[in-house]
Design a protein around this motif. Structure first.
Motif, PDB file in Angstrom:
ATOM      1  N   SER A  83      26.017  40.712  37.732  1.00 32.98           N
ATOM      2  CA  SER A  83      25.588  42.139  38.270  1.00 32.98           C
ATOM      3  C   SER A  83      26.561  43.236  38.801  1.00 32.98           C
ATOM      4  N   GLU A  84      26.556  44.492  38.509  1.00 35.92           N
ATOM      5  CA  GLU A  84      27.884  45.091  38.772  1.00 35.92           C
ATOM      6  C   GLU A  84      27.725  45.754  40.005  1.00 35.92           C
ATOM      7  N   ILE A  85      28.053  44.674  41.190  1.00 39.35           N
ATOM      8  CA  ILE A  85      27.930  45.039  42.471  1.00 39.35           C
ATOM      9  C   ILE A  85      29.381  45.705  42.701  1.00 39.35           C
ATOM     10  N   SER A  86      29.477  46.100  44.088  1.00 39.82           N
ATOM     11  CA  SER A  86      30.641  46.668  44.234  1.00 39.82           C
ATOM     12  C   SER A  86      31.825  45.890  44.096  1.00 39.82           C
ATOM     13  N   GLY A  87      32.798  46.575  43.171  1.00 42.09           N
ATOM     14  CA  GLY A  87      34.141  45.841  42.992  1.00 42.09           C
ATOM     15  C   GLY A  87      34.159  44.958  42.058  1.00 42.09           C
ATOM     16  N   ALA A  88      32.952  44.667  41.303  1.00 41.30           N
ATOM     17  CA  ALA A  88      32.997  43.642  40.361  1.00 41.30           C
ATOM     18  C   ALA A  88      33.687  43.931  39.079  1.00 41.30           C
ATOM     19  N   GLN A  89      34.569  43.094  38.573  1.00 40.86           N
ATOM     20  CA  GLN A  89      35.414  43.533  37.373  1.00 40.86           C
ATOM     21  C   GLN A  89      35.118  42.350  36.287  1.00 40.86           C
ATOM     22  N   PRO A  90      35.331  42.480  35.119  1.00 45.00           N
ATOM     23  CA  PRO A  90      35.071  41.611  34.217  1.00 45.00           C
ATOM     24  C   PRO A  90      36.349  40.369  34.305  1.00 45.00           C
ATOM     25  N   ILE A  91      36.034  39.204  33.894  1.00 49.62           N
ATOM     26  CA  ILE A  91      36.806  37.965  33.974  1.00 49.62           C
ATOM     27  C   ILE A  91      36.467  37.328  32.705  1.00 49.62           C
ATOM     28  N   ASP A  92      37.684  36.688  31.986  1.00 48.70           N
ATOM     29  CA  ASP A  92      37.513  36.101  31.075  1.00 48.70           C
ATOM     30  C   ASP A  92      37.798  34.616  31.137  1.00 48.70           C
ATOM     31  N   LEU A  93      36.616  33.890  31.462  1.00 50.42           N
ATOM     32  CA  LEU A  93      36.657  32.510  31.881  1.00 50.42           C
ATOM     33  C   LEU A  93      36.913  31.375  30.842  1.00 50.42           C
ATOM     34  N   LEU A  94      37.609  30.400  31.106  1.00 50.78           N
ATOM     35  CA  LEU A  94      37.948  29.388  30.589  1.00 50.78           C
ATOM     36  C   LEU A  94      36.229  28.734  29.854  1.00 50.78           C
ATOM     37  N   SER A  95      36.216  28.221  28.944  1.00 51.02           N
ATOM     38  CA  SER A  95      34.845  27.735  28.638  1.00 51.02           C
ATOM     39  C   SER A  95      34.737  26.484  29.474  1.00 51.02           C
ATOM     40  N   GLY A  96      33.232  26.123  29.366  1.00 55.51           N
ATOM     41  CA  GLY A  96      33.055  24.976  30.325  1.00 55.51           C
ATOM     42  C   GLY A  96      32.502  25.354  31.597  1.00 55.51           C
ATOM     43  N   PRO A  97      32.166  24.228  32.687  1.00 57.81           N
ATOM     44  CA  PRO A  97      31.680  24.880  33.913  1.00 57.81           C
ATOM     45  C   PRO A  97      32.707  25.513  34.706  1.00 57.81           C
ATOM     46  N   LEU A  98      31.908  26.476  35.637  1.00 60.25           N
ATOM     47  CA  LEU A  98      32.710  27.108  36.425  1.00 60.25           C
ATOM     48  C   LEU A  98      33.791  26.369  37.212  1.00 60.25           C
ATOM     49  N   SER A  99      33.493  25.182  37.784  1.00 60.69           N
ATOM     50  CA  SER A  99      33.991  24.404  38.743  1.00 60.69           C
ATOM     51  C   SER A  99      35.685  23.960  38.332  1.00 60.69           C
ATOM     52  N   SER A 100      35.535  23.953  36.928  1.00 58.58           N
ATOM     53  CA  SER A 100      36.655  23.627  36.141  1.00 58.58           C
ATOM     54  C   SER A 100      37.224  24.724  35.425  1.00 58.58           C
ATOM     55  N   ALA A 101      37.269  26.091  35.986  1.00 58.90           N
ATOM     56  CA  ALA A 101      37.775  27.218  35.155  1.00 58.90           C
ATOM     57  C   ALA A 101      38.992  27.906  35.728  1.00 58.90           C
ATOM     58  N   GLY A 102      39.413  27.240  36.505  1.00 57.90           N
ATOM     59  CA  GLY A 102      40.762  27.539  37.065  1.00 57.90           C
ATOM     60  C   GLY A 102      40.550  28.302  38.541  1.00 57.90           C
ATOM     61  N   GLU A 103      41.991  28.590  38.994  1.00 61.37           N
ATOM     62  CA  GLU A 103      41.915  29.164  40.231  1.00 61.37           C
ATOM     63  C   GLU A 103      42.645  30.592  40.360  1.00 61.37           C
ATOM     64  N   LEU A 104      42.346  31.280  41.385  1.00 68.99           N
ATOM     65  CA  LEU A 104      42.906  32.601  41.585  1.00 68.99           C
ATOM     66  C   LEU A 104      44.343  32.464  42.408  1.00 68.99           C
ATOM     67  N   ASP A 105      45.513  33.167  41.871  1.00 66.24           N
ATOM     68  CA  ASP A 105      46.574  33.031  42.609  1.00 66.24           C
ATOM     69  C   ASP A 105      46.676  34.239  43.630  1.00 66.24           C
ATOM     70  N   VAL A 106      46.142  34.328  44.992  1.00 65.79           N
ATOM     71  CA  VAL A 106      46.186  35.208  45.801  1.00 65.79           C
ATOM     72  C   VAL A 106      47.307  35.512  46.757  1.00 65.79           C
ATOM     73  N   THR A 107      47.599  36.831  46.791  1.00 68.59           N
ATOM     74  CA  THR A 107      48.760  37.253  47.763  1.00 68.59           C
ATOM     75  C   THR A 107      48.209  38.525  48.608  1.00 68.59           C
ATOM     76  N   VAL A 108      48.060  38.076  49.920  1.00 69.34           N
ATOM     77  CA  VAL A 108      47.573  39.108  50.984  1.00 69.34           C
ATOM     78  C   VAL A 108      49.080  39.676  51.692  1.00 69.34           C
ATOM     79  N   SER A 109      49.226  41.023  51.567  1.00 70.13           N
ATOM     80  CA  SER A 109      50.326  41.750  52.303  1.00 70.13           C
ATOM     81  C   SER A 109      49.983  42.882  53.057  1.00 70.13           C
ATOM     82  N   LEU A 110      50.856  43.101  53.964  1.00 71.28           N
ATOM     83  CA  LEU A 110      50.788  44.343  54.763  1.00 71.28           C
ATOM     84  C   LEU A 110      52.016  45.220  54.636  1.00 71.28           C
ATOM     85  N   ASN A 111      51.854  46.286  54.403  1.00 75.98           N
ATOM     86  CA  ASN A 111      52.908  47.464  54.163  1.00 75.98           C
ATOM     87  C   ASN A 111      54.210  46.759  53.431  1.00 75.98           C
TER      88      ASN A 111
END
Length: 598
Positions: A83-111
């Motif tokens: 559903s198109e909730i706030s900030g939701a953007q399309p994601i091209d997932l690997l086929s198969g279960p979500l648990s094996s669809a990979g991870e996000l590489d996240v970076t948090v920064s300040l200034n």
């Protein structure tokens, strides 16, 4: 009945209704036409393809200068939604279960400076990344964290997502208290209300909206009694005509260790008054939080009124969260909720006809009418088990649209508020509390007060009886089971049997709140017949909180809720409760809390 007179004097609902002739922007008088009120919360559009609603939030609000040197945290949410909730953007997932669809590489920064980089699973909830506050200078305005995520598991090119979050790092206060919000759980953290020092501890706020003039102002011993009865807060209802007595009440609350929920309902749109009050009260060691709008959606206050007050309060204080209560089921919810940290709901469905107005002799629909319980539904047709004894709203069988209120209006209201927070992207930064009904009368009550220098009189005939003690408990648990993290009933003074029931529940909370406020616990919900149940599973123990919405005895097997029932300890009961080993039985509107050990 004097306690209901106090309740009405503390509320603007009728005054605004008499003046504006709308409630929740709906006409309600027989002489008025039906005009759709508008202001509905938008339904998020469905998506046939998966979307990633990448979000981040500081784990605590606020951090203090004294916290520098200890690990801080940022919470990552990565739900995959359709559903198109706030900030939701399309994601091209690997086929198969979500648990094996990979991870996000996240970076948090300040200034532009990286605070933390880590891999985060897809569909994570409040996944905490630790970082250091070293080098961040405390200031009264929040910093803006930048959160970036890259998903590179699919065969397509890497996909990037971004979000931002406020990071509040405040100077240590010199002579006031601090209330922190733990955004992992929604809990408020505070030091003891006595001001004598101690550690921050989670607080489950439970205590009544409490009349000042004519009650607390002349009965200081009531403060001691409320503390002994297990309540943690007092929400004092204005006006405060005797300021000497008011200061004495606040002093006594501090001495016994009761927190203050400070109410500015009549003045929150007056910036000068808000400034005076905040600057006067913010130094109180027992101040837990501020309260601004009292049903501003009902009175159709300006849509930006709560946000203006919120921003002003934070500019003056910043060390305590802000709260308000909304009465309407669905009128400009997002606009009013934007101006608060804690949004409360006050469904009052006991003793009133929720589909035909006793007050105005008109029907109540989503487009018209005021029944004292906005857009509330009657119990299901034929559901005689849900009918209170001696109800006069039906004959031998319960018809559709009988007017008999349903406890599920409470759980639905809390759940809808929680859902809307998720849609808006506010589920980490705002919490939901509940306001049980602790009043009612078979008599009309006269309200006399001044509005715009005019003397107005109105007669209230919505609620024809007062809830029983057991019914009060059902209301409270229906809110908690669906995500409410505070219980602030309207109103005190109230009948002794309600106070005794509320006290019994309040005194049991120290055994329950470790489950509510454990970030690792998992809440699950069940409905077995008319019994509403929530469980919180943590390590080898599970809390079971169950309440019977029916007025007949109901049975629940442990198997019904996925437990075996071994090692069961009843830590709270209300009404007739029996644990038979393989099941438990709840009598008419009875409730219980069990700890089940595996």
């Amino acid at each position: 009945m004097p306690h209901l007179t106090f309740a009405v004097l503390g509320s603007l609902q009728l005054l605004a209704g008499v003046s504006a002739q709308t409630w929740c922007n709906k006409h309600y008088m027989a002489s008025q036409p039906v005009v759709p009120p508008g202001g509905n919360f938008p339904v998020a559009a469905a998506s046939k393809d998966p979307l990633l609603a990448f979000r981040c939030a500081a784990a605590m609000k606020p951090y203090l200068a004294e916290d520098i040197g200890t690990p801080a945290g940022v919470l990552i949410d990565s739900p995959v939604v359709y559903s198109e909730i706030s900030g939701a953007q399309p994601i091209d997932l690997l086929s198969g279960p979500l648990s094996s669809a990979g991870e996000l590489d996240v970076t948090v920064s300040l200034n532009g400076k990286t605070l933390v980089n880590a891999l985060v699973p897809l569909n994570a909830s409040a996944y905490e990344l630790s970082f250091s506050l070293d080098g961040i200078t405390p200031q009264m305005t929040p910093y803006n964290l930048s959160c970036e995520a890259t998903y590179a598991a699919s065969s397509s090119s890497p996909q990037t997502y971004s979000a931002s979050a406020a990071l509040s790092v405040l100077p240590n206060p010199t002579n006031s208290s601090v209330t922190k919000m733990d955004l992992r759980t929604g809990a408020l953290l505070a030091k003891p209300a006595t001001g004598l020092g101690g550690e921050y501890e989670p607080i489950f706020p439970i205590g009544f909206y409490t009349t000042f003039d004519g009650y607390l102002s002349t009965n200081l011993s009531a403060v001691d009694t409320l503390k002994e009865q297990g309540f943690t807060i007092i929400h004092i209802v204005p006006t405060f005509d005797n300021m000497t007595a008011f200061e004495m009440v606040l002093d006594r609350m501090q001495e016994v260790g009761l927190y203050l929920m400070y109410d500015m309902r009549f003045t929150y749109m007056n910036n000068t008054s808000v400034m005076e009050q905040v600057n006067s009260i913010k130094y109180r060691p027992n101040l837990l939080l501020w309260y601004t709008g009292d049903e501003p959606d009902g009175t159709s206050d300006p849509l930006n009124a709560t946000s203006i007050a919120y921003d002003l309060i934070y500019s003056l204080d910043g060390y305590h969260p802000v709260s308000l209560v909304l009465n309407c089921q669905d009128y400009e919810w997002a606009s009013y909720t934007a101006g608060t940290d804690i949004v409360m709901q006050d469904v009052y469905m006991i003793g009133n006809n929720v589909t035909w107005s006793n007050e105005w002799n008109t029907t109540c629909t989503p487009d018209y009418g005021d029944c004292g319980c906005d857009n509330c539904f009657s119990i299901a047709a034929g559901d005689s088990a849900a009918v209170p004894p001696n109800s006069t709203y039906y004959g031998s069988t319960v018809p559709a649209n009988s007017g008999v209120g349903s406890y599920f209006d409470i759980s639905d209201r809390v759940a809808s508020f929680k859902n809307r927070l998720e849609v808006m992207g506010w589920e980490r930064t705002k919490a939901v509390w509940t306001v049980p009904q602790a009043f009612g009368s078979a008599e009309s009550v006269v309200l006399v007060t001044f509005l715009y220098l005019l003397l107005l009189t109105s007669f209230v005939r919505y609620w024809m009886r007062t809830p029983t003690g057991e019914e009060w408990v059902v209301q409270s648990i229906m809110g908690i089971n669906h995500g409410a993290l505070g219980v602030v009933p309207w109103v005190d003074p109230n009948p002794d049997y309600i106070k005794m029931a509320a006290s019994g529940f309040a005194l049991s909370l120290p055994k329950l709140t470790p489950f509510f406020f454990n970030a690792a616990s998992v809440r699950s919900n069940y409905l077995v017949g008319g019994v509403d149940i929530a469980t919180w599973a943590a390590d080898t123990e599970t809390l079971v909180l169950a309440t019977n919405t029916d007025y007949v005895t109901s049975k629940v097997t442990w198997k019904d809720i996925g437990l075996h029932g071994g090692g069961v300890e009843a830590v709270y009961t209300s009404g007739s409760v029996e644990n038979t080993g393989s099941s438990f039985t709840l009598g008419s509107v009875a409730s219980a809390a069990f700890v089940v050990r595996s």
